[in-house]
Write an enzyme that holds these catalytic residues in place. Structure first.
Site, PDB file in Angstrom:
ATOM      1  CE  LYS A 235      47.784 -18.124 -10.581  1.00  0.00           C
ATOM      2  NZ  LYS A 235      47.088 -17.174 -11.065  1.00  0.00           N
ATOM      3  CG  ASP A 240      42.449 -19.724 -12.931  1.00  0.00           C
ATOM      4  OD1 ASP A 240      41.659 -20.015 -12.290  1.00  0.00           O
ATOM      5  OD2 ASP A 240      42.952 -18.632 -12.994  1.00  0.00           O
ATOM      6  CE  LYS A 247      40.710 -17.430 -15.179  1.00  0.00           C
ATOM      7  NZ  LYS A 247      41.010 -15.992 -14.984  1.00  0.00           N
ATOM      8  CG  ASP A 258      47.103 -19.343 -13.676  1.00  0.00           C
ATOM      9  OD1 ASP A 258      47.700 -18.193 -13.880  1.00  0.00           O
ATOM     10  OD2 ASP A 258      45.936 -19.493 -13.092  1.00  0.00           O
ATOM     11  CG  ASP A 317      39.319 -16.215 -12.039  1.00  0.00           C
ATOM     12  OD1 ASP A 317      40.256 -17.187 -12.057  1.00  0.00           O
ATOM     13  OD2 ASP A 317      39.016 -15.733 -12.882  1.00  0.00           O
ATOM     14  CD  GLU A 319      43.663 -18.920  -9.483  1.00  0.00           C
ATOM     15  OE1 GLU A 319      42.748 -18.148  -9.690  1.00  0.00           O
ATOM     16  OE2 GLU A 319      44.617 -18.947 -10.267  1.00  0.00           O
ATOM     17  NE  ARG A 321      44.420 -12.315  -5.832  1.00  0.00           N
ATOM     18  CZ  ARG A 321      43.997 -11.087  -6.227  1.00  0.00           C
ATOM     19  NH1 ARG A 321      43.272 -10.208  -5.303  1.00  0.00           N
ATOM     20  NH2 ARG A 321      43.728 -11.072  -7.423  1.00  0.00           N
TER      21      ARG A 321
HETATM   22  N1  BES Z   1      45.282 -16.584 -13.833  1.00  0.00           N
HETATM   23  C1  BES Z   1      44.611 -15.324 -13.702  1.00  0.00           C
HETATM   24  C2  BES Z   1      45.114 -14.213 -14.408  1.00  0.00           C
HETATM   25  C3  BES Z   1      45.740 -14.378 -15.633  1.00  0.00           C
HETATM   26  C4  BES Z   1      44.727 -13.564 -16.713  1.00  0.00           C
HETATM   27  C5  BES Z   1      46.754 -14.819 -16.318  1.00  0.00           C
HETATM   28  C6  BES Z   1      45.027 -13.601 -17.800  1.00  0.00           C
HETATM   29  C7  BES Z   1      46.953 -14.704 -17.595  1.00  0.00           C
HETATM   30  C8  BES Z   1      46.150 -13.920 -18.467  1.00  0.00           C
HETATM   31  C9  BES Z   1      44.196 -15.136 -12.123  1.00  0.00           C
HETATM   32  O1  BES Z   1      44.066 -16.168 -11.368  1.00  0.00           O
HETATM   33  C10 BES Z   1      42.727 -14.327 -12.261  1.00  0.00           C
HETATM   34  O2  BES Z   1      41.936 -15.107 -12.698  1.00  0.00           O
HETATM   35  N2  BES Z   1      42.956 -13.192 -11.967  1.00  0.00           N
HETATM   36  C11 BES Z   1      41.448 -12.637 -11.681  1.00  0.00           C
HETATM   37  C12 BES Z   1      41.449 -12.132 -10.366  1.00  0.00           C
HETATM   38  C13 BES Z   1      40.125 -11.357 -10.006  1.00  0.00           C
HETATM   39  C14 BES Z   1      39.203 -12.407  -9.835  1.00  0.00           C
HETATM   40  C15 BES Z   1      40.328 -10.573  -8.756  1.00  0.00           C
HETATM   41  C16 BES Z   1      41.818 -11.367 -12.621  1.00  0.00           C
HETATM   42  O3  BES Z   1      42.732 -10.736 -12.878  1.00  0.00           O
HETATM   43  O4  BES Z   1      40.801 -11.079 -13.202  1.00  0.00           O
HETATM   44 ZN    ZN Z   2      45.050 -17.987 -12.139  1.00  0.00          ZN
HETATM   45 ZN    ZN Z   3      42.099 -17.171 -11.473  1.00  0.00          ZN
END
Ligand code: BES
Ligand code: ZN
Ligand code: ZN
Length: 470
Positions: A235, A240, A247, A258, A317, A319, A321
């Site tokens: 990824k 992000d 966020k 990210d 968010d 993204e 996946r």
């Molecule tokens: N990049 C984030 C995940 C992340 C969070 C990485 C903290 C490093 C530290 C990812 O893209 C994300 O935002 N995931 C969300 C998914 C949700 C919206 C389904 C999450 O985990 O909150």
């Molecule tokens: Zn992300």
């Molecule tokens: Zn994200």
């Protein structure tokens, strides 16, 4: 730093004397000290001066259980004291085993990492030659350690780099340069190619940014057979923001990290090529910036993907996946590897589950899980298996598209993300997903703010080594 092998230790010059916990024989062998006030605890050190005013560093290796993270004690000593080091220093390596010698070099090399790359005034670095004294043959271990440490530093620099510099295109250039340097093949698919080949999910995620997405394909295939043994998918979200599902601003600057999964993929391919391992590997990096703009993809959109499956976007968010879905589909359709591993800073959920000490591991292949878990302990980049039960599948049901990217329910987030990815792997038997969100970037004693850890390079390289021909 340069690393050399010497047969004997010259006690009239500077040297590091590694000592296990409560094992005073090593000290007595070289120094007329009966009861040293140094007990060899892990990460401890003590400076003594020899007859010639030469420096002698007693270095604590700790207990046997600490040997898996031996690089840390060398790293700390070097980081704390290198400004006093002369042009050369020795390490008494007679009592270190092969893994320990390699790790010592990795640690010394990691201590050379400079986080202040963007400061206008940089600290001067001494060029030191470190001589490891041992009667055994250790040259290959020194080279391996140096390559590994250098690669770790390079990927840390990438993860720590600011997101205005580290665009998807920049990652593409990084890979092309690395490919020239380490002699492997690299193709960077840009916007037009991505459209032509149908990387629709990658394109959707990148729509809101002026920095257009790329897919990077690196190939190191030294064997006569064309069959790809291992494909890695990373990824590579260079920033992000969350997109329209934006966020909160607290700690948002850390979302430059990210692309930690992409960095591991890029680093491992480079390292495996430098180590000239006999194995065919392909690295796929799906890189985009998840930005806010009039052209951003929206919650509610239905997008296409490389697989042909349509995806309903519930949260922009989620993204990572999406870009990985295209990378995994490309891998199973075009590369057809024996083993398929993806790495991603995918969910906040895995951080809440495992904290900063292990990556979330997802696979239905128990043999692969066991191998990865054992290697994780050995290199101190641990993984912990989380469930992939069928019961979680219903969360991804969409009424209007083939699948949705989020259930809308903040439960079992890391597993839900993994189940989403699974549906793009065509049930590949040897697929594993590693969620490295908690381990790739975080606090450390070497910086005031959070920074890249280098996690994953040793783990994945050792896994690849375990599958390589001798
Ligand atoms: N990049 C984030 C995940 C992340 C969070 C990485 C903290 C490093 C530290 C990812 O893209 C994300 O935002 N995931 C969300 C998914 C949700 C919206 C389904 C999450 O985990 O909150
Ligand atoms: Zn992300
Ligand atoms: Zn994200």
């Amino acid at each position: 730093m340069t690393y050399k092998h010497t047969k004997t230790l010259d006690i009239a010059k500077d040297f590091i004397l590694p000592c296990k916990k409560d094992d005073l024989d090593t000290i007595k062998q070289f120094l007329p000290i009966d009861k040293p006030d140094f007990d060899g605890s892990f990460l401890s050190s003590q400076l003594l001066y020899g007859k010639n005013g030469n420096r002698i560093y007693l270095l604590g290796l700790g207990e046997d259980k600490n040997s898996v993270q031996l690089e840390e004690t060398f790293r700390k000593l070097c980081f704390d004291t290198k400004k006093h080091w002369d042009k050369s220093i020795q390490v008494y390596a007679e009592d270190l085993n092969e893994d320990e010698i390699r790790k010592a070099v990795i640690g010394l090399e990691m201590a050379q990492y400079e986080i202040g790359e963007f400061k206008s005034e940089k600290e001067k670095q001494n060029k030191t030659t470190v001589s490891f004294s041992s009667t055994k043959t250790i040259k290959k271990l020194l080279d391996e350690g140096k390559y590994t440490g250098e690669t770790i530093n390079k990927i840390k620099a990438l993860v720590d780099a600011p997101p205005n510099i580290k665009t998807p295109e920049y990652l593409g250039k990084w890979a092309s340069n690395s490919a020239k340097d380490a002699d492997y093949k690299c193709t960077v698919l840009k916007h037009k190619q991505l459209e032509k080949q149908g990387f629709d999910a990658v394109l959707s995620v990148g729509k809101g940014s002026i920095n257009k997405p790329v897919v990077i394909i690196t190939e190191y295939t030294p064997k006569t057979s064309k069959k790809v043994d291992i494909a890695l998918v990373g990824k590579g979200i260079t920033f992000d923001s969350g997109g329209l599902s934006i966020k909160p601003s607290t700690n948002l600057h850390y979302m430059k990290s990210d692309m930690g999964g992409a960095a591991v993929v890029l680093g491992v391919v480079e390292l495996v090529a430098k180590l000239k391992l006999k194995i065919n590997i392909v690295g796929i990096v799906c890189s985009a910036e998840n930005a806010v703009d009039a052209e951003s993809y929206r919650p509610g959109d239905v997008i296409n993907s490389y697989s042909g499956k349509t995806i309903e976007i519930i949260d922009t968010d989620a993204e990572g996946r999406l870009v990985l879905a295209d990378g995994l589909s490309y891998a199973v359709k075009k590369i057809k590897p024996e083993y398929l591993i993806d790495l991603a800073t995918l969910t906040g959920s895995v951080v809440r589950t495992l904290g900063y000490h292990a990556a979330g591991m997802f696979t239905d292949n128990e043999a692969m899980a066991n191998t990865m878990s054992d290697i994780g302990y050995k290199v101190h980049e641990r993984v912990w298996q989380l469930p992939m039960f069928e019961d979680y599948e219903s969360d991804l049901h969409s009424d209007i598209a083939d699948i949705r990217n989020f259930s809308g329910n903040p439960l079992a987030g890391a597993t839900n993300a993994a189940k989403f990815l699974e549906s793009f792997t065509e049930n590949h038997e040897n697929w594993m997903h590693l969620d490295i969100a908690g381990v790739s970037f975080g606090a450390s004693p070497y910086a005031k703010m959070k920074s890249a850890s280098g996690y994953g390079i040793q783990l994945v390289t050792e896994f690849i080594k375990s599958k390589a021909s001798k």
